[in-house]
Design a protein around this motif. Structure first.
Motif: not given
Length: 171
Positions: A20, A23, A117, A120
């Protein structure tokens, strides 16, 4: 163009989460490198990576690890670059062990820490660090924020038009 951000993780089991960060960096057009390096299993490789990061042109390093989550702290101890820790979720403790291990660094060894987690957000934070010397990247980050705001506004308009029941049915 050389990488501006390093992404490292302690295990390939962390890759789905750490992807993430990759990305969002790709979306923001930030060059990055990504590696599996364990603070416990490959300490010499981590030392080489961290100590050479600045001269290789990195501006920030994102570290993802679970359990004892030593990766970010050990990396931060070996470089002057900003280090962003991503604590990983685990079934055993829900990631709280990794969160506390990442955020509770001793004085003098700071690690910026995102949510469990939260790769991002780590990618966005690394991009913001790199944007301090890259005005084009700073503009892409402004555009990214504007697009997020427009998305929220569109959702609010849809909710107002449909009502909550119909909105939920479409989710």
């Amino acid at each position: 163009m050389s990488a501006k951000v390093g992404i490292i993780m302690g295990s390939d089991s962390d890759l789905a989460v750490m992807a993430k960060a990759a990305q969002v960096l790709e979306e923001l057009e930030v060059e990055y490198e990504i590696s599996i390096i364990s603070a416990h299993r490959t300490p010499e490789k981590l030392e080489q990576y961290a100590k050479s990061a600045e001269e290789r042109g990195l501006e920030a390093i994102i570290c993802g690890a679970g359990g004892a989550a030593a990766l970010a702290g050990v990396t931060a101890a070996m470089t002057v670059l900003p280090v962003i820790g991503v604590p990983m979720y685990s079934k055993a403790n829900g990631g709280m062990d990794a969160l506390l291990s990442t955020v509770q660094m001793p004085s003098g060894i700071p690690v910026a820490t995102v949510a469990i987690d939260g790769a991002k957000n780590a990618g966005i934070l690394a991009a913001k660090i790199a944007a301090r010397t890259d005005s084009a990247l700073a503009q892409r980050l402004k555009d990214y924020s504007k697009n997020m705001a427009e998305g929220v506004t569109a959702k609010n308009e849809k909710l107002g038009k449909l009502g909550y029941k119909a909105y939920l049915e479409q989710m």
